[in-house]
Motif scaffolding. Structure first.
Motif, PDB file in Angstrom:
ATOM      1  N   ALA A  32     -38.610 -22.840  47.040  1.00 20.37           N
ATOM      2  CA  ALA A  32     -39.181 -21.712  47.784  1.00 20.37           C
ATOM      3  C   ALA A  32     -38.925 -20.365  47.130  1.00 20.37           C
ATOM      4  CB  ALA A  32     -38.636 -21.704  49.215  1.00 20.37           C
ATOM      5  N   GLY A  33     -37.965 -20.296  46.208  1.00 20.31           N
ATOM      6  CA  GLY A  33     -37.587 -19.008  45.629  1.00 20.31           C
ATOM      7  C   GLY A  33     -36.670 -18.269  46.583  1.00 20.31           C
ATOM      8  N   GLU A  35     -36.608 -15.209  47.831  1.00 23.94           N
ATOM      9  CA  GLU A  35     -37.225 -14.477  48.934  1.00 23.94           C
ATOM     10  C   GLU A  35     -37.840 -15.431  49.957  1.00 23.94           C
ATOM     11  OE1 GLU A  35     -38.904 -10.462  48.086  1.00 23.94           O
ATOM     12  OE2 GLU A  35     -38.998 -11.227  46.037  1.00 23.94           O
ATOM     13  N   GLY A  36     -38.305 -16.574  49.489  1.00 23.36           N
ATOM     14  CA  GLY A  36     -38.816 -17.584  50.411  1.00 23.36           C
ATOM     15  C   GLY A  36     -37.709 -18.149  51.283  1.00 23.36           C
ATOM     16  N   VAL A  37     -36.531 -18.343  50.691  1.00 25.89           N
ATOM     17  CA  VAL A  37     -35.382 -18.833  51.462  1.00 25.89           C
ATOM     18  C   VAL A  37     -34.994 -17.811  52.527  1.00 25.89           C
ATOM     19  CG1 VAL A  37     -32.938 -19.446  51.349  1.00 25.89           C
ATOM     20  CG2 VAL A  37     -34.506 -20.252  49.570  1.00 25.89           C
ATOM     21  N   ILE A  38     -34.973 -16.540  52.142  1.00 26.24           N
ATOM     22  CA  ILE A  38     -34.613 -15.490  53.099  1.00 26.24           C
ATOM     23  C   ILE A  38     -35.635 -15.414  54.230  1.00 26.24           C
ATOM     24  CG2 ILE A  38     -34.325 -12.996  53.394  1.00 26.24           C
ATOM     25  CD1 ILE A  38     -33.228 -12.955  50.502  1.00 26.24           C
ATOM     26  N   ARG A  39     -36.908 -15.506  53.890  1.00 28.67           N
ATOM     27  CA  ARG A  39     -37.953 -15.475  54.917  1.00 28.67           C
ATOM     28  C   ARG A  39     -37.794 -16.660  55.868  1.00 28.67           C
ATOM     29  NH1 ARG A  39     -41.695 -14.664  51.778  1.00 28.67           N
ATOM     30  NH2 ARG A  39     -42.406 -16.796  51.406  1.00 28.67           N
ATOM     31  N   TRP A  40     -37.535 -17.845  55.308  1.00 29.79           N
ATOM     32  CA  TRP A  40     -37.301 -19.031  56.142  1.00 29.79           C
ATOM     33  C   TRP A  40     -36.110 -18.804  57.075  1.00 29.79           C
ATOM     34  CZ3 TRP A  40     -32.739 -21.844  56.122  1.00 29.79           C
ATOM     35  CH2 TRP A  40     -32.728 -22.986  56.931  1.00 29.79           C
ATOM     36  N   ALA A  41     -35.028 -18.242  56.545  1.00 31.59           N
ATOM     37  CA  ALA A  41     -33.822 -18.023  57.347  1.00 31.59           C
ATOM     38  C   ALA A  41     -34.081 -17.045  58.485  1.00 31.59           C
ATOM     39  CB  ALA A  41     -32.685 -17.518  56.457  1.00 31.59           C
ATOM     40  N   LEU A  42     -34.816 -15.978  58.202  1.00 36.29           N
ATOM     41  CA  LEU A  42     -35.142 -15.011  59.254  1.00 36.29           C
ATOM     42  C   LEU A  42     -35.968 -15.671  60.358  1.00 36.29           C
ATOM     43  CD1 LEU A  42     -36.038 -11.852  57.132  1.00 36.29           C
ATOM     44  CD2 LEU A  42     -34.191 -11.998  58.811  1.00 36.29           C
ATOM     45  N   GLU A  43     -36.947 -16.455  59.967  1.00 38.69           N
ATOM     46  CA  GLU A  43     -37.814 -17.100  60.944  1.00 38.69           C
ATOM     47  C   GLU A  43     -37.086 -18.207  61.694  1.00 38.69           C
ATOM     48  OE1 GLU A  43     -41.060 -18.243  58.462  1.00 38.69           O
ATOM     49  OE2 GLU A  43     -41.994 -16.246  58.497  1.00 38.69           O
ATOM     50  N   ARG A  44     -36.152 -18.861  61.023  1.00 42.36           N
ATOM     51  CA  ARG A  44     -35.430 -19.983  61.648  1.00 42.36           C
ATOM     52  C   ARG A  44     -34.324 -19.511  62.583  1.00 42.36           C
ATOM     53  NH1 ARG A  44     -33.069 -23.142  64.012  1.00 42.36           N
ATOM     54  NH2 ARG A  44     -32.745 -25.382  63.716  1.00 42.36           N
ATOM     55  N   ALA A 185     -27.461 -19.933  50.716  1.00 40.22           N
ATOM     56  CA  ALA A 185     -27.248 -19.303  49.405  1.00 40.22           C
ATOM     57  C   ALA A 185     -28.584 -19.176  48.682  1.00 40.22           C
ATOM     58  CB  ALA A 185     -26.265 -20.129  48.572  1.00 40.22           C
ATOM     59  N   PRO A 186     -29.356 -18.128  48.967  1.00 41.44           N
ATOM     60  CA  PRO A 186     -30.681 -17.982  48.346  1.00 41.44           C
ATOM     61  C   PRO A 186     -30.650 -17.875  46.824  1.00 41.44           C
ATOM     62  CG  PRO A 186     -30.464 -16.538  50.244  1.00 41.44           C
ATOM     63  CD  PRO A 186     -29.102 -17.059  49.943  1.00 41.44           C
ATOM     64  N   LEU A 187     -29.536 -17.387  46.257  1.00 40.76           N
ATOM     65  CA  LEU A 187     -29.433 -17.199  44.812  1.00 40.76           C
ATOM     66  C   LEU A 187     -28.722 -18.356  44.124  1.00 40.76           C
ATOM     67  CD1 LEU A 187     -28.403 -13.413  44.667  1.00 40.76           C
ATOM     68  CD2 LEU A 187     -30.698 -14.410  44.787  1.00 40.76           C
ATOM     69  N   ALA A 188     -28.549 -19.469  44.806  1.00 41.49           N
ATOM     70  CA  ALA A 188     -27.781 -20.590  44.250  1.00 41.49           C
ATOM     71  C   ALA A 188     -28.248 -20.977  42.849  1.00 41.49           C
ATOM     72  CB  ALA A 188     -27.856 -21.795  45.184  1.00 41.49           C
ATOM     73  N   GLY A 189     -29.548 -21.025  42.628  1.00 37.68           N
ATOM     74  CA  GLY A 189     -30.080 -21.455  41.349  1.00 37.68           C
ATOM     75  C   GLY A 189     -30.325 -20.342  40.346  1.00 37.68           C
ATOM     76  N   TRP A 190     -29.957 -19.137  40.692  1.00 40.76           N
ATOM     77  CA  TRP A 190     -30.179 -18.001  39.787  1.00 40.76           C
ATOM     78  C   TRP A 190     -29.121 -17.942  38.692  1.00 40.76           C
ATOM     79  CZ3 TRP A 190     -32.388 -12.680  41.393  1.00 40.76           C
ATOM     80  CH2 TRP A 190     -33.574 -12.860  42.122  1.00 40.76           C
TER      81      TRP A 190
END
Length: 258
Positions: A32-33, A35-44, A185-190
């Motif tokens: 999801a990338g 920002e996609g993870v963050i968006r998912w977290a906000l919505e969830r 951890a949205p940046l796990a793969g960064w």
């Protein structure tokens, strides 16, 4: 500046993920990338989500900037907090205020220990951080964080897998049993390069100590600059066997650094 979550609210924890669904959700969010993870977290999680920022490393600034952007896009607000142990570098505190001025509408809280520095000295003696550092971290970091996260169901952090060997298996989403929250951890793969590029592209200011030889910035008495070739965590609790503050505990074990 906002002072606390909804007055008197205790998180119902009703939005916690089911244990069995966490691995599949985490794998799906890998694609999801950030920002996609963050968006998912906000919505969830909505108001049950909180982001921790130490104002020490670049990762926190990247996440904070991304979170603000996603909150503006989704119309969903989340709380941001930082732990102020009373022993922070003056440069870190001043930097924190400059960053907050950039995000004036942020729901933000400085979380402090129950004991003031003076009260701690009276109770345990001077330089507890030197003689019993685990107890100092417990009183000034772990207990305050535990108290804060009691009001939330999800905790977002800036952990990356390539920072240390202990972080190499960090999932995007997991259950933190110690703090009783879903940990994201949205940046796990960064990589560090990914972080540096985001900082440059978005004109983010970093803690000035990072340009003075510090790489992992914590409390002033326990932190020194890191020499070339040293591990980036070598400047924390230098001269002792302690390598972790204990904030990132997984299933009762200190497995990932703060």
């Amino acid at each position: 500046m906002s002072k606390s979550p909804a007055a008197g609210r205790q998180a119902i924890k009703s939005v916690l993920l089911e244990e069995e669904e966490i691995p599949s959700i985490s794998r799906r969010l890998e694609e999801a990338g950030a920002e996609g993870v963050i968006r998912w977290a906000l919505e969830r999680y909505g108001e049950e989500l909180t982001l921790s920022v130490s104002f020490g490393g670049a990762e926190g600034m990247v996440l904070l900037d991304m979170l603000v952007r996603q909150m503006e896009r989704t119309g969903i607000d989340a709380w941001v907090y930082t732990l102020d142990t009373g022993f922070l570098f003056e440069a870190t505190v001043e930097y924190r205020e400059r960053v907050l001025a950039r995000y004036p509408n942020l729901k933000f809280k400085v979380v402090e220990p129950r004991l003031t520095v003076e009260e701690q000295v009276r109770k345990y003696g001077p330089e507890l951080w030197s003689c019993v550092p685990d107890l100092c971290c417990q009183a000034r970091k772990i207990e305050p964080q535990q108290r804060w996260l009691g009001d939330f169901s999800a905790w977002m952090t800036g952990i990356r897998r390539d920072q240390t060997a202990a972080r190499s298996d960090t999932p995007v989403v997991e259950r933190d049993e110690f703090f009783r929250v879903d940990k994201i951890a949205p940046l796990a793969g960064w990589s560090k390069g990914d972080v540096d590029r985001y900082v440059e592209e978005h004109g983010l200011e970093l803690n000035p100590l990072l340009s003075q030889g510090y790489r992992s910035i914590g409390c002033e008495p326990c932190t020194r600059p890191v020499a070339e070739g040293e591990d980036y965590r070598a400047g924390r609790w230098s001269g002792s066997d302690k390598v972790e503050c204990g904030l990132h505990i997984v299933n009762g074990k200190v497995g990932r650094t703060s």
